[in-house]
Design a protein around this motif. Structure first.
Motif, PDB file in Angstrom:
ATOM      1  N   MET A   1       7.646   7.336  -7.737  1.00  0.00           N
ATOM      2  CA  MET A   1       6.696   7.427  -8.828  1.00  0.00           C
ATOM      3  C   MET A   1       5.703   6.264  -8.799  1.00  0.00           C
ATOM      4  SD  MET A   1       6.230   8.964 -12.010  1.00  0.00           S
ATOM      5  CE  MET A   1       5.483   8.546 -13.539  1.00  0.00           C
ATOM      6  N   ALA A   2       6.203   5.075  -8.511  1.00  0.00           N
ATOM      7  CA  ALA A   2       5.326   3.906  -8.496  1.00  0.00           C
ATOM      8  C   ALA A   2       4.227   4.050  -7.447  1.00  0.00           C
ATOM      9  CB  ALA A   2       6.134   2.640  -8.259  1.00  0.00           C
ATOM     10  N   LYS A   3       4.588   4.533  -6.262  1.00  0.00           N
ATOM     11  CA  LYS A   3       3.585   4.738  -5.211  1.00  0.00           C
ATOM     12  C   LYS A   3       2.615   5.838  -5.612  1.00  0.00           C
ATOM     13  CE  LYS A   3       4.037   1.858  -1.854  1.00  0.00           C
ATOM     14  NZ  LYS A   3       2.990   0.906  -1.598  1.00  0.00           N
ATOM     15  N   ASP A   4       3.109   6.861  -6.350  1.00  0.00           N
ATOM     16  CA  ASP A   4       2.232   7.925  -6.815  1.00  0.00           C
ATOM     17  C   ASP A   4       1.172   7.380  -7.761  1.00  0.00           C
ATOM     18  OD1 ASP A   4       3.744   9.710  -5.359  1.00  0.00           O
ATOM     19  OD2 ASP A   4       4.904  10.408  -7.072  1.00  0.00           O
ATOM     20  N   SER A   8      -2.729   7.444  -6.981  1.00  0.00           N
ATOM     21  CA  SER A   8      -3.572   8.141  -7.942  1.00  0.00           C
ATOM     22  C   SER A   8      -4.727   7.258  -8.397  1.00  0.00           C
ATOM     23  CB  SER A   8      -2.713   8.567  -9.141  1.00  0.00           C
ATOM     24  OG  SER A   8      -3.507   8.959 -10.217  1.00  0.00           O
ATOM     25  N   ILE A   9      -4.423   6.019  -8.728  1.00  0.00           N
ATOM     26  CA  ILE A   9      -5.458   5.093  -9.199  1.00  0.00           C
ATOM     27  C   ILE A   9      -6.457   4.780  -8.088  1.00  0.00           C
ATOM     28  CG2 ILE A   9      -5.850   2.712  -9.970  1.00  0.00           C
ATOM     29  CD1 ILE A   9      -3.196   3.058 -11.590  1.00  0.00           C
ATOM     30  N   ILE A  10      -5.959   4.535  -6.899  1.00  0.00           N
ATOM     31  CA  ILE A  10      -6.863   4.283  -5.764  1.00  0.00           C
ATOM     32  C   ILE A  10      -7.753   5.496  -5.531  1.00  0.00           C
ATOM     33  CG2 ILE A  10      -6.939   3.987  -3.249  1.00  0.00           C
ATOM     34  CD1 ILE A  10      -4.580   2.015  -3.582  1.00  0.00           C
ATOM     35  N   SER A  25      -7.191  -1.319  -1.398  1.00  0.00           N
ATOM     36  CA  SER A  25      -5.770  -1.678  -1.458  1.00  0.00           C
ATOM     37  C   SER A  25      -5.513  -2.403  -2.774  1.00  0.00           C
ATOM     38  CB  SER A  25      -5.395  -2.588  -0.289  1.00  0.00           C
ATOM     39  OG  SER A  25      -5.971  -3.866  -0.465  1.00  0.00           O
ATOM     40  N   ARG A  26      -4.259  -2.751  -3.011  1.00  0.00           N
ATOM     41  CA  ARG A  26      -3.909  -3.501  -4.227  1.00  0.00           C
ATOM     42  C   ARG A  26      -4.683  -4.812  -4.310  1.00  0.00           C
ATOM     43  NH1 ARG A  26       0.365  -2.742  -7.377  1.00  0.00           N
ATOM     44  NH2 ARG A  26       0.487  -4.984  -7.728  1.00  0.00           N
ATOM     45  N   GLU A  27      -4.949  -5.418  -3.170  1.00  0.00           N
ATOM     46  CA  GLU A  27      -5.603  -6.726  -3.134  1.00  0.00           C
ATOM     47  C   GLU A  27      -7.113  -6.647  -3.288  1.00  0.00           C
ATOM     48  OE1 GLU A  27      -3.330  -5.723  -0.708  1.00  0.00           O
ATOM     49  OE2 GLU A  27      -1.716  -6.712  -1.786  1.00  0.00           O
ATOM     50  N   VAL A  73      -3.113  -1.245 -11.399  1.00  0.00           N
ATOM     51  CA  VAL A  73      -1.877  -0.535 -11.062  1.00  0.00           C
ATOM     52  C   VAL A  73      -0.704  -1.110 -11.848  1.00  0.00           C
ATOM     53  CG1 VAL A  73      -0.221  -0.039  -9.209  1.00  0.00           C
ATOM     54  CG2 VAL A  73      -2.681   0.186  -8.778  1.00  0.00           C
ATOM     55  N   ASP A  74      -0.595  -2.422 -11.899  1.00  0.00           N
ATOM     56  CA  ASP A  74       0.520  -3.059 -12.609  1.00  0.00           C
ATOM     57  C   ASP A  74       0.494  -2.741 -14.099  1.00  0.00           C
ATOM     58  OD1 ASP A  74       1.373  -4.101 -10.194  1.00  0.00           O
ATOM     59  OD2 ASP A  74       0.488  -6.082 -10.544  1.00  0.00           O
TER      60      ASP A  74
END
Length: 84
Positions: A1-4, A8-10, A25-27, A73-74
């Motif tokens: 779920m976390a990766k989803d 999704s946000i990306i 990416s997250r960064e 994301v967080d």
């Protein structure tokens, strides 16, 4: 779920900013994406709708806390987890 949630946000950011999702990416700093505040607000509203959450961005501090894609994301992951 976390990766989803992250994917999704990306995906939403990529679509709204007309950017290839593989370049995000997250960064990735939001300022690097050249997305203006109106588009970012629309992205946040789409995220809220998709995940049935409310992200409190009514203060300048709240907006300033979102520097990277990972920050968004967080926040979303924490709100989704708190809801369940």
């Amino acid at each position: 779920m976390a990766k989803d949630i992250e994917a999704s946000i990306i995906g939403m950011i990529a679509t709204a900013g007309e950017i290839d999702a593989s370049e995000i990416s997250r960064e990735t700093e939001l300022s690097e994406l050249e997305i203006d505040s109106l588009v970012l607000t629309e992205i946040v509203m789409d995220i809220e709708d998709e995940h049935d959450i409310e992200i409190d961005l009514n203060t300048a501090e709240a907006w300033e806390s979102l520097k990277t894609v990972g920050d968004i994301v967080d926040v979303v992951k924490n709100l989704v987890a708190a809801k369940t």
